[in-house]
Motif scaffolding. Structure first.
Motif, PDB file in Angstrom:
ATOM      1  N   THR A  46      35.460  28.353  15.714  1.00 26.56           N
ATOM      2  CA  THR A  46      36.820  28.841  15.551  1.00 26.56           C
ATOM      3  C   THR A  46      36.947  29.476  14.177  1.00 26.56           C
ATOM      4  O   THR A  46      36.348  29.003  13.203  1.00 26.56           O
ATOM      5  CB  THR A  46      37.859  27.723  15.740  1.00 26.56           C
ATOM      6  OG1 THR A  46      39.171  28.275  15.669  1.00 26.56           O
ATOM      7  CG2 THR A  46      37.715  26.645  14.678  1.00 26.56           C
ATOM      8  N   ARG A  47      37.681  30.545  14.115  1.00 28.25           N
ATOM      9  CA  ARG A  47      37.844  31.230  12.829  1.00 28.25           C
ATOM     10  C   ARG A  47      38.860  30.546  11.935  1.00 28.25           C
ATOM     11  O   ARG A  47      38.856  30.722  10.724  1.00 28.25           O
ATOM     12  CB  ARG A  47      38.259  32.687  13.074  1.00 28.25           C
ATOM     13  CG  ARG A  47      37.197  33.495  13.807  1.00 28.25           C
ATOM     14  CD  ARG A  47      37.618  34.957  13.945  1.00 28.25           C
ATOM     15  NE  ARG A  47      36.553  35.748  14.572  1.00 28.25           N
ATOM     16  CZ  ARG A  47      36.492  36.008  15.865  1.00 28.25           C
ATOM     17  NH1 ARG A  47      37.417  35.508  16.692  1.00 28.25           N
ATOM     18  NH2 ARG A  47      35.502  36.739  16.357  1.00 28.25           N
ATOM     19  N   SER A 326      41.542  27.408  19.866  1.00 29.83           N
ATOM     20  CA  SER A 326      41.213  28.814  19.559  1.00 29.83           C
ATOM     21  C   SER A 326      39.728  29.035  19.301  1.00 29.83           C
ATOM     22  O   SER A 326      39.337  29.856  18.468  1.00 29.83           O
ATOM     23  CB  SER A 326      42.035  29.309  18.361  1.00 29.83           C
ATOM     24  OG  SER A 326      43.412  29.251  18.640  1.00 29.83           O
ATOM     25  N   VAL A 328      35.922  30.354  20.149  1.00 30.15           N
ATOM     26  CA  VAL A 328      35.333  31.515  20.805  1.00 30.15           C
ATOM     27  C   VAL A 328      33.848  31.257  21.029  1.00 30.15           C
ATOM     28  O   VAL A 328      33.264  30.347  20.438  1.00 30.15           O
ATOM     29  CB  VAL A 328      35.539  32.797  19.966  1.00 30.15           C
ATOM     30  CG1 VAL A 328      37.013  33.153  19.882  1.00 30.15           C
ATOM     31  CG2 VAL A 328      34.950  32.619  18.562  1.00 30.15           C
ATOM     32  N   LYS A 330      30.395  33.418  21.047  1.00 31.22           N
ATOM     33  CA  LYS A 330      29.912  34.722  20.644  1.00 31.22           C
ATOM     34  C   LYS A 330      28.388  34.777  20.623  1.00 31.22           C
ATOM     35  O   LYS A 330      27.731  33.821  20.186  1.00 31.22           O
ATOM     36  CB  LYS A 330      30.450  35.094  19.264  1.00 31.22           C
ATOM     37  CG  LYS A 330      31.972  35.222  19.198  1.00 31.22           C
ATOM     38  CD  LYS A 330      32.475  36.339  20.101  1.00 31.22           C
ATOM     39  CE  LYS A 330      33.985  36.483  20.015  1.00 31.22           C
ATOM     40  NZ  LYS A 330      34.490  37.542  20.934  1.00 31.22           N
ATOM     41  N   LYS A 349      29.834  41.097  16.029  1.00 23.65           N
ATOM     42  CA  LYS A 349      30.914  42.055  16.226  1.00 23.65           C
ATOM     43  C   LYS A 349      31.500  42.428  14.870  1.00 23.65           C
ATOM     44  O   LYS A 349      31.758  41.559  14.029  1.00 23.65           O
ATOM     45  CB  LYS A 349      31.997  41.419  17.104  1.00 23.65           C
ATOM     46  CG  LYS A 349      33.248  42.254  17.262  1.00 23.65           C
ATOM     47  CD  LYS A 349      34.279  41.504  18.084  1.00 23.65           C
ATOM     48  CE  LYS A 349      35.576  42.297  18.207  1.00 23.65           C
ATOM     49  NZ  LYS A 349      36.601  41.566  18.980  1.00 23.65           N
ATOM     50  N   SER A 351      34.758  44.045  13.251  1.00 23.43           N
ATOM     51  CA  SER A 351      36.118  44.337  13.686  1.00 23.43           C
ATOM     52  C   SER A 351      37.089  44.071  12.559  1.00 23.43           C
ATOM     53  O   SER A 351      36.823  43.282  11.646  1.00 23.43           O
ATOM     54  CB  SER A 351      36.476  43.468  14.895  1.00 23.43           C
ATOM     55  OG  SER A 351      37.827  43.616  15.250  1.00 23.43           O
ATOM     56  N   LYS A 355      38.771  39.282  13.245  1.00 24.36           N
ATOM     57  CA  LYS A 355      37.890  38.870  14.340  1.00 24.36           C
ATOM     58  C   LYS A 355      36.413  39.102  14.048  1.00 24.36           C
ATOM     59  O   LYS A 355      35.585  39.050  14.945  1.00 24.36           O
ATOM     60  CB  LYS A 355      38.285  39.582  15.633  1.00 24.36           C
ATOM     61  CG  LYS A 355      39.552  39.030  16.267  1.00 24.36           C
ATOM     62  CD  LYS A 355      39.705  39.521  17.687  1.00 24.36           C
ATOM     63  CE  LYS A 355      40.855  38.823  18.395  1.00 24.36           C
ATOM     64  NZ  LYS A 355      40.958  39.220  19.802  1.00 24.36           N
ATOM     65  N   THR A 356      36.068  39.366  12.807  1.00 21.48           N
ATOM     66  CA  THR A 356      34.666  39.549  12.454  1.00 21.48           C
ATOM     67  C   THR A 356      33.925  38.224  12.589  1.00 21.48           C
ATOM     68  O   THR A 356      34.449  37.167  12.250  1.00 21.48           O
ATOM     69  CB  THR A 356      34.543  40.063  11.011  1.00 21.48           C
ATOM     70  OG1 THR A 356      35.231  41.321  10.918  1.00 21.48           O
ATOM     71  CG2 THR A 356      33.094  40.257  10.621  1.00 21.48           C
ATOM     72  N   SER A 357      32.695  38.284  13.098  1.00 23.32           N
ATOM     73  CA  SER A 357      31.863  37.093  13.195  1.00 23.32           C
ATOM     74  C   SER A 357      30.581  37.305  12.404  1.00 23.32           C
ATOM     75  O   SER A 357      30.271  38.427  11.986  1.00 23.32           O
ATOM     76  CB  SER A 357      31.549  36.768  14.661  1.00 23.32           C
ATOM     77  OG  SER A 357      30.939  37.871  15.300  1.00 23.32           O
TER      78      SER A 357
END
Length: 448
Positions: A46-47, A326, A328, A330, A349, A351, A355-357
């Protein structure tokens, strides 16, 4: 699912359609492009934590293992996919033989986590890993949200036990999962018999207001309940007049009355009055249970009240305002080719909008101070520093497609108590704040 090891009475049906359609259409395209068999690494993280929360709680891991084991495309499922023309015949033939054969690593259930923590890492071919995205996130997002709320409530309750009683406030199957997650987070019992049957959680329950209203007099209802369940039962005393009901309850059951339950009114004031009345009547060992739309803040406000247990429903099963964690799922690394020996390439990704990972297969360790209190969540790629080698958090859950880490539910429950206890004291403050420890990143080679 092989439930024999835990003595569980319920098998889990196929989970293959607990997924989004695009997982299957991606599979079909990857099969045609001959990239489906590329070795891949997916990670769950989760971010950010829900606004104001200081830590997260990993819950649902055991259910994920069940779901992975039972991710099978039987004749009925394949017939549905064929009839709807979701995927082509080549893909259907591939799905018919689907068995996850890769490895899964993750934070053990009950552990705490922070933004960026690689909560679960799924490794195998792209094809076999991508299909698991939705079901893994569905389970971890729901259960971790419930467990986090339960943990905050358990912290607020201190040594007083918590009863999970939210089955009527959510979907009937979600209620069972919520009860399990609440138990991991620190609740002692549940009112949901399905949760008790499926997971062995202790169950409790006595009567509702309807039982009192059924009888001509409150005394008759109390007498019927005591005659049936014994003097140690819990009598609900707020149907009419609380003071009258408490007096009647002690007259009917005697000072051996187990408990009284209060479900309305100013709980702080009423609890003090009831405790005083019980003591005057000689029922000094009779306990007081309070219910009525409690959350962690209401529980904390009753810390000074003579309350012995709390029953929580709506706020628990809805995550106390945060019904999802929340998380994700990836892709963070994939092989350069379908050759099993091909090196992994970090991917991520790029972005805007938060939402950058971060690419690369990751490890995680928790650095502690000289007193053993956590001071940072360290997430990295490549070699693990020597000073963190014995502080690593991920454990292997699935090896070569076989579950290797199934455990009784009391184990993650105890693990959570220990993990929370190793956090700084501010972790259990209910005031809004940032994560109680920072997440630090160490970048190195992604590994092969």
């Amino acid at each position: 699912m092989n439930t024999a090891d835990l003595g569980l009475p319920v098998d889990v049906p196929s989970t293959a359609l607990f997924t989004d359609q695009y997982e299957l259409t991606m599979l079909q395209a990857a099969l045609k492009a001959r990239t489906a068999e590329r070795r891949s690494v997916f990670e769950v993280f989760t971010r950010r934590l829900p606004d104001g929360r200081r830590y997260g709680v990993v819950a649902g891991t055991g259910r994920v293992l069940d779901a992975v084991e039972n991710f099978r495309f039987d004749a009925g499922v394949l017939g549905f996919l064929r009839e709807r023309q979701i995927v082509d015949e080549e893909t259907l033939n591939w799905l018919a033989d689907y068995r996850f054969s890769g490895d899964i690593w993750g934070y053990p259930e009950g552990e705490v986590y922070f933004p960026g923590s690689p909560i679960m890492r799924v490794e195998g071919t792209f094809a076999e890993c991508v299909l698991l995205e939705t079901v893994i996130l569905s389970i971890l997002n729901h259960d971790s949200a419930i467990a986090a709320a339960a943990s905050r409530m358990a912290s607020a309750a201190g040594d007083r036990p918590l009863i999970e009683m939210g089955a009527r406030r959510t979907h009937e199957l979600a209620a069972v999962a919520a009860s399990r997650a609440a138990y991991v987070g620190g609740f002692a019992t549940t009112s949901d018999l399905a949760a008790g049957f499926r997971y062995g959680i202790p169950t409790v329950g006595t009567s509702a207001h309807a039982f009192t209203l059924l009888h001509d007099r409150e005394r008759d209802a109390f007498r019927a309940q005591v005659d049936s369940l014994g003097r140690g039962t819990t009598l609900l005393v707020d149907t009419y007049d609380v003071a009258v009901a408490v007096r009647t309850a002690v007259e009917v059951a005697g000072p051996e009355l187990g408990a009284v339950r209060i479900d309305s009114g100013d709980l702080l004031l009423v609890a003090h009055r009831v405790r005083h009345q019980l003591d005057e009547l000689g029922a000094t060992d009779t306990k007081i249970v309070v219910t009525s739309d409690l959350d962690e803040y209401a529980i904390a406000s009753l810390a000074a009240a003579p309350v012995d247990a709390y029953g929580v429903g709506t706020q628990l099963v809805t995550g106390s305002g945060h019904p999802t964690a929340s998380m994700v799922y990836k892709l963070v690394a994939r092989a350069e080719s379908t050759d099993p020996k091909a090196p992994l390439v970090p991917v991520a990704k790029k972005s805007t909008g938060g939402k950058t990972s971060i690419g690369g297969r990751k490890w995680a360790a928790r650095r502690v101070d000289e007193e053993g209190v956590a001071e940072a969540e360290v997430v990295g790629t490549g070699p693990v520093p020597a000073d963190l080698s014995d502080r690593q958090l991920l454990v292997q859950l699935v090896k070569g497609g076989d579950v290797v880490a199934r455990e009784p539910l009391d184990v993650p429950r105890d693990r959570h108590i220990a993990a929370r206890g190793n956090l700084p004291f501010s972790a259990v403050q209910l005031s809004r704040g940032e994560p109680v420890i920072p997440t630090e990143y160490l970048h190195g080679h992604s590994g092969s």
